[in-house]
Design a protein around this motif. Structure first.
Motif, PDB file in Angstrom:
ATOM      1  N   LYS A 114      67.162  26.289   3.384  1.00  0.00           N
ATOM      2  CA  LYS A 114      67.458  26.503   4.801  1.00  0.00           C
ATOM      3  C   LYS A 114      66.977  27.876   5.258  1.00  0.00           C
ATOM      4  O   LYS A 114      66.660  28.071   6.420  1.00  0.00           O
ATOM      5  CB  LYS A 114      68.963  26.381   5.070  1.00  0.00           C
ATOM      6  N   PHE A 115      66.950  28.824   4.316  1.00  0.00           N
ATOM      7  CA  PHE A 115      66.598  30.197   4.660  1.00  0.00           C
ATOM      8  C   PHE A 115      65.343  30.610   3.903  1.00  0.00           C
ATOM      9  O   PHE A 115      65.273  30.501   2.677  1.00  0.00           O
ATOM     10  CB  PHE A 115      67.762  31.140   4.339  1.00  0.00           C
ATOM     11  N   ILE A 116      64.360  31.091   4.626  1.00  0.00           N
ATOM     12  CA  ILE A 116      63.077  31.490   4.050  1.00  0.00           C
ATOM     13  C   ILE A 116      63.291  32.512   2.936  1.00  0.00           C
ATOM     14  O   ILE A 116      64.088  33.444   3.070  1.00  0.00           O
ATOM     15  CB  ILE A 116      62.159  32.076   5.148  1.00  0.00           C
ATOM     16  N   GLY A 117      62.569  32.326   1.850  1.00  0.00           N
ATOM     17  CA  GLY A 117      62.611  33.279   0.739  1.00  0.00           C
ATOM     18  C   GLY A 117      63.704  33.020  -0.275  1.00  0.00           C
ATOM     19  O   GLY A 117      63.804  33.747  -1.265  1.00  0.00           O
ATOM     20  N   THR A 118      64.536  31.987  -0.067  1.00  0.00           N
ATOM     21  CA  THR A 118      65.633  31.739  -1.003  1.00  0.00           C
ATOM     22  C   THR A 118      65.357  30.582  -1.956  1.00  0.00           C
ATOM     23  O   THR A 118      66.146  30.334  -2.871  1.00  0.00           O
ATOM     24  CB  THR A 118      66.947  31.451  -0.247  1.00  0.00           C
ATOM     25  N   GLY A 119      64.263  29.877  -1.762  1.00  0.00           N
ATOM     26  CA  GLY A 119      63.971  28.682  -2.558  1.00  0.00           C
ATOM     27  C   GLY A 119      63.931  28.936  -4.053  1.00  0.00           C
ATOM     28  O   GLY A 119      64.478  28.168  -4.838  1.00  0.00           O
ATOM     29  N   TRP A 120      63.297  30.018  -4.470  1.00  0.00           N
ATOM     30  CA  TRP A 120      63.175  30.318  -5.899  1.00  0.00           C
ATOM     31  C   TRP A 120      64.551  30.528  -6.540  1.00  0.00           C
ATOM     32  O   TRP A 120      64.796  30.088  -7.655  1.00  0.00           O
ATOM     33  CB  TRP A 120      62.298  31.556  -6.109  1.00  0.00           C
ATOM     34  N   LEU A 121      65.456  31.189  -5.804  1.00  0.00           N
ATOM     35  CA  LEU A 121      66.796  31.452  -6.329  1.00  0.00           C
ATOM     36  C   LEU A 121      67.618  30.159  -6.403  1.00  0.00           C
ATOM     37  O   LEU A 121      68.290  29.902  -7.408  1.00  0.00           O
ATOM     38  CB  LEU A 121      67.512  32.481  -5.441  1.00  0.00           C
ATOM     39  N   ILE A 122      67.545  29.361  -5.354  1.00  0.00           N
ATOM     40  CA  ILE A 122      68.250  28.085  -5.343  1.00  0.00           C
ATOM     41  C   ILE A 122      67.729  27.195  -6.471  1.00  0.00           C
ATOM     42  O   ILE A 122      68.504  26.575  -7.209  1.00  0.00           O
ATOM     43  CB  ILE A 122      68.101  27.392  -3.978  1.00  0.00           C
ATOM     44  N   LYS A 123      66.411  27.153  -6.628  1.00  0.00           N
ATOM     45  CA  LYS A 123      65.797  26.331  -7.680  1.00  0.00           C
ATOM     46  C   LYS A 123      66.293  26.757  -9.056  1.00  0.00           C
ATOM     47  O   LYS A 123      66.652  25.915  -9.885  1.00  0.00           O
ATOM     48  CB  LYS A 123      64.276  26.438  -7.597  1.00  0.00           C
ATOM     49  N   GLN A 124      66.322  28.040  -9.293  1.00  0.00           N
ATOM     50  CA  GLN A 124      66.778  28.569 -10.582  1.00  0.00           C
ATOM     51  C   GLN A 124      68.233  28.181 -10.844  1.00  0.00           C
ATOM     52  O   GLN A 124      68.593  27.748 -11.934  1.00  0.00           O
ATOM     53  CB  GLN A 124      66.597  30.083 -10.579  1.00  0.00           C
ATOM     54  N   HIS A 125      69.073  28.339  -9.829  1.00  0.00           N
ATOM     55  CA  HIS A 125      70.495  28.016  -9.975  1.00  0.00           C
ATOM     56  C   HIS A 125      70.696  26.520 -10.220  1.00  0.00           C
ATOM     57  O   HIS A 125      71.432  26.124 -11.124  1.00  0.00           O
ATOM     58  CB  HIS A 125      71.275  28.458  -8.734  1.00  0.00           C
ATOM     59  N   ILE A 126      70.044  25.682  -9.418  1.00  0.00           N
ATOM     60  CA  ILE A 126      70.207  24.233  -9.554  1.00  0.00           C
ATOM     61  C   ILE A 126      69.688  23.755 -10.906  1.00  0.00           C
ATOM     62  O   ILE A 126      70.322  22.921 -11.562  1.00  0.00           O
ATOM     63  CB  ILE A 126      69.513  23.487  -8.401  1.00  0.00           C
ATOM     64  N   TYR A 127      68.550  24.274 -11.339  1.00  0.00           N
ATOM     65  CA  TYR A 127      67.996  23.866 -12.632  1.00  0.00           C
ATOM     66  C   TYR A 127      69.011  24.115 -13.756  1.00  0.00           C
ATOM     67  O   TYR A 127      69.289  23.237 -14.563  1.00  0.00           O
ATOM     68  CB  TYR A 127      66.691  24.612 -12.916  1.00  0.00           C
ATOM     69  N   ARG A 128      69.576  25.310 -13.785  1.00  0.00           N
ATOM     70  CA  ARG A 128      70.572  25.631 -14.825  1.00  0.00           C
ATOM     71  C   ARG A 128      71.807  24.752 -14.704  1.00  0.00           C
ATOM     72  O   ARG A 128      72.338  24.266 -15.706  1.00  0.00           O
ATOM     73  CB  ARG A 128      70.965  27.105 -14.749  1.00  0.00           C
ATOM     74  N   PHE A 129      72.289  24.568 -13.479  1.00  0.00           N
ATOM     75  CA  PHE A 129      73.478  23.766 -13.196  1.00  0.00           C
ATOM     76  C   PHE A 129      73.304  22.327 -13.701  1.00  0.00           C
ATOM     77  O   PHE A 129      74.152  21.802 -14.423  1.00  0.00           O
ATOM     78  CB  PHE A 129      73.738  23.790 -11.685  1.00  0.00           C
ATOM     79  N   ILE A 130      72.180  21.712 -13.357  1.00  0.00           N
ATOM     80  CA  ILE A 130      71.920  20.316 -13.731  1.00  0.00           C
ATOM     81  C   ILE A 130      71.647  20.192 -15.229  1.00  0.00           C
ATOM     82  O   ILE A 130      72.186  19.311 -15.905  1.00  0.00           O
ATOM     83  CB  ILE A 130      70.742  19.731 -12.925  1.00  0.00           C
ATOM     84  N   LYS A 131      70.809  21.077 -15.772  1.00  0.00           N
ATOM     85  CA  LYS A 131      70.462  20.963 -17.196  1.00  0.00           C
ATOM     86  C   LYS A 131      71.693  21.143 -18.078  1.00  0.00           C
ATOM     87  O   LYS A 131      71.899  20.382 -19.026  1.00  0.00           O
ATOM     88  CB  LYS A 131      69.377  21.962 -17.584  1.00  0.00           C
ATOM     89  N   LEU A 132      72.522  22.118 -17.771  1.00  0.00           N
ATOM     90  CA  LEU A 132      73.749  22.322 -18.551  1.00  0.00           C
ATOM     91  C   LEU A 132      74.652  21.096 -18.465  1.00  0.00           C
ATOM     92  O   LEU A 132      75.211  20.654 -19.471  1.00  0.00           O
ATOM     93  CB  LEU A 132      74.493  23.567 -18.072  1.00  0.00           C
ATOM     94  N   ALA A 133      74.776  20.520 -17.285  1.00  0.00           N
ATOM     95  CA  ALA A 133      75.611  19.329 -17.120  1.00  0.00           C
ATOM     96  C   ALA A 133      75.067  18.160 -17.929  1.00  0.00           C
ATOM     97  O   ALA A 133      75.833  17.437 -18.579  1.00  0.00           O
ATOM     98  CB  ALA A 133      75.706  18.957 -15.642  1.00  0.00           C
ATOM     99  N   LEU A 134      73.755  17.958 -17.904  1.00  0.00           N
ATOM    100  CA  LEU A 134      73.167  16.855 -18.668  1.00  0.00           C
ATOM    101  C   LEU A 134      73.319  17.080 -20.170  1.00  0.00           C
ATOM    102  O   LEU A 134      73.567  16.128 -20.923  1.00  0.00           O
ATOM    103  CB  LEU A 134      71.695  16.665 -18.292  1.00  0.00           C
TER     104      LEU A 134
END
Length: 156
Positions: A114-134
């Protein structure tokens, strides 16, 4: 806005029926994800199926996800409908049998921040969140054999 994607591929020593049942039980997802889940609206043809809406509270955001496609023991597709710092979100999880006792889990997500420049941080957080859960899901399915035979069938 830039589209970001995340892809995770893991293998579990468990049948896809077991993994699907565990991952599609919205009210029990807290066992694997570091978040609280509440089923707000039931889906069809099963309570966890198409149209189901779940609320997720991960400690940073409270957002809602809706199941948009569901084929029992095969795949689950969902999208974030409100509350998260992403737009144009779509995620799917596929379960592919390698043999009777092994399954490949494929997870894929696309989103725009939603906010320019935050995609890389969101991607990093989501990747860790999902991978750990799986990884937790796989560990649970592989080390809790008594539970594997007691996975409840989806309601009619």
């Amino acid at each position: 806005m830039t589209i970001h994607s995340i892809t995770i591929e893991l293998t579990a020593n468990a049948p896809k029926k077991v993994l699907f049942a565990l991952l599609s039980d919205h009210e029990q997802l807290h066992r694997f994800f570091n978040a609280r889940y509440i089923l707000l609206r039931t889906g069809k043809p099963h309570s966890n199926g198409i149209g189901a809406i779940r609320e997720v509270n991960n400690g940073f955001f409270v957002y809602q996800e809706q199941i948009i496609d569901f084929k029992e023991n095969e795949h689950l597709h969902y999208k974030i409908i409100t509350g998260a710092p992403v737009e144009e979100h779509g995620s799917w999880i596929k379960f592919i049998s390698i043999n009777a006792d092994q399954t490949k889990i494929l997870y894929h997500m696309t989103f725009s921040p939603k906010f320019i420049g935050t995609g890389w941080l969101i991607k990093q957080h989501i990747y860790r969140f999902i991978k750990l859960a799986l990884i937790k899901l796989i560990h649970f399915s592989e080390t809790t054999p008594h539970h594997l035979n007691q996975v409840a069938p989806q309601d009619p």
